[in-house]
Design a protein around this motif. Structure first.
Motif, PDB file in Angstrom:
ATOM      1  N   TRP A 105      26.589  23.503  99.225  1.00  0.00           N
ATOM      2  CA  TRP A 105      26.036  24.846  99.243  1.00  0.00           C
ATOM      3  C   TRP A 105      25.187  25.127  98.000  1.00  0.00           C
ATOM      4  N   GLN A 121      22.100  23.314 108.254  1.00  0.00           N
ATOM      5  CA  GLN A 121      21.760  24.380 107.310  1.00  0.00           C
ATOM      6  C   GLN A 121      20.728  23.879 106.297  1.00  0.00           C
ATOM      7  N   GLY A 154      27.443  32.448  96.192  1.00  0.00           N
ATOM      8  CA  GLY A 154      27.198  31.665  97.387  1.00  0.00           C
ATOM      9  C   GLY A 154      25.726  31.461  97.697  1.00  0.00           C
ATOM     10  N   GLN A 202      28.813  31.757 101.415  1.00  0.00           N
ATOM     11  CA  GLN A 202      28.844  30.341 101.754  1.00  0.00           C
ATOM     12  C   GLN A 202      28.878  29.582 100.440  1.00  0.00           C
ATOM     13  N   CYS A 229      34.633  23.842 101.193  1.00  0.00           N
ATOM     14  CA  CYS A 229      33.279  24.362 101.370  1.00  0.00           C
ATOM     15  C   CYS A 229      33.223  25.115 102.687  1.00  0.00           C
ATOM     16  N   PRO A 235      29.796  27.507 108.444  1.00  0.00           N
ATOM     17  CA  PRO A 235      29.714  28.388 109.608  1.00  0.00           C
ATOM     18  C   PRO A 235      30.037  27.641 110.881  1.00  0.00           C
TER      19      PRO A 235
END
Length: 238
Positions: free
Chosen positions: A13, A80, A196, A226, A233, A236
């Protein structure tokens, strides 16, 4: 204005969040007057330097999930990352101790090459086939040289475990004092905190607010962030 980013090279992230923040910064009218400083945060500080494991094995053992669940999480993180234009290897990556990488990043900061080095370390860890953790110090020296650092000087830093160790620990203590329990954690001019890998729009809002306001640190959307922390971690599901 100064933006401080607490992060770890092992944190996916952080890799994604850096790209989202930079998208917001590129559109910020005062971007030329924003100083970005990367600060140290180890997700796995107790891991021995020679303890290197496949990411899926580490996730399964540390968080009690099956390898299939761990792989699904990696696939989702890969999607992502791709949405931000980042390469991300969802299979075959390794996980190891990042303390020496943080020490070298402090050296790079002194040389004005910190952002260049952290981006190369992220790329090496998340996008390249060669492991960042199994090839020894010379692999890291190679990346340091690519970032514009003197190879011999970087090699000397890595060879001395005390060099910049205090600076790494000081960053980690300061993160705890600011209330950061996971990374990435962005602190803007000591006025606002963003926890995040938030959307670029959130970073844009924080930059605008921090530019014109000097208030006590306010953390934005910390609960739903996130981020990577002691419990893993957040990934989603959709």
């Amino acid at each position: 204005m100064r933006v401080e980013i607490w992060s770890d090279i092992a944190c996916p992230w952080c890799y994604v969040g850096k790209a989202r923040f930079e998208k917001a910064l590129a559109a910020f009218p005062h971007r030329d007057r924003v100083e970005v400083v990367h600060r140290s945060f180890e997700l796995d500080p107790g891991r021995a330097k020679d303890d290197v494991q496949p990411v899926l094995t580490m996730l399964s053992r540390k968080y009690g999930m099956s390898e299939a669940q761990a792989q699904a999480g990696e696939d989702n993180l890969g999607a992502q990352a791709a949405a931000e234009g980042l390469a991300y290897r969802t299979r075959g990556r390794d996980h190891g101790n990042t303390f020496d990488l943080h020490r070298l990043l402090h050296f790079a900061k002194e040389q004005g090459r910190q952002d260049e080095l952290i981006q190369l370390l992220y790329r090496a860890n998340f996008a390249e086939e060669r492991s960042l953790f199994t090839e020894g110090d010379e692999r890291i020296v190679e990346l340091a040289a690519e970032a514009g650092l003197d190879a011999d000087a970087a090699r000397a830093v890595l060879a001395d475990p005390e060099r910049y160790a205090d600076e790494v620990r000081a960053d980690e203590r300061e993160a705890a004092q600011l209330g950061a329990t996971g990374v990435p954690f962005f602190v803007l001019d000591r006025a606002y905190g963003v926890s995040g890998a938030q959307p670029a729009e959130v970073f844009s809002q924080a930059l605008t607010q921090a530019w014109g306001d000097r208030s006590p640190l306010t953390v934005i959307d910390q609960d739903d962030a996130q981020a990577c922390g002691a419990d893993g971690c957040a990934v989603p599901q959709h």
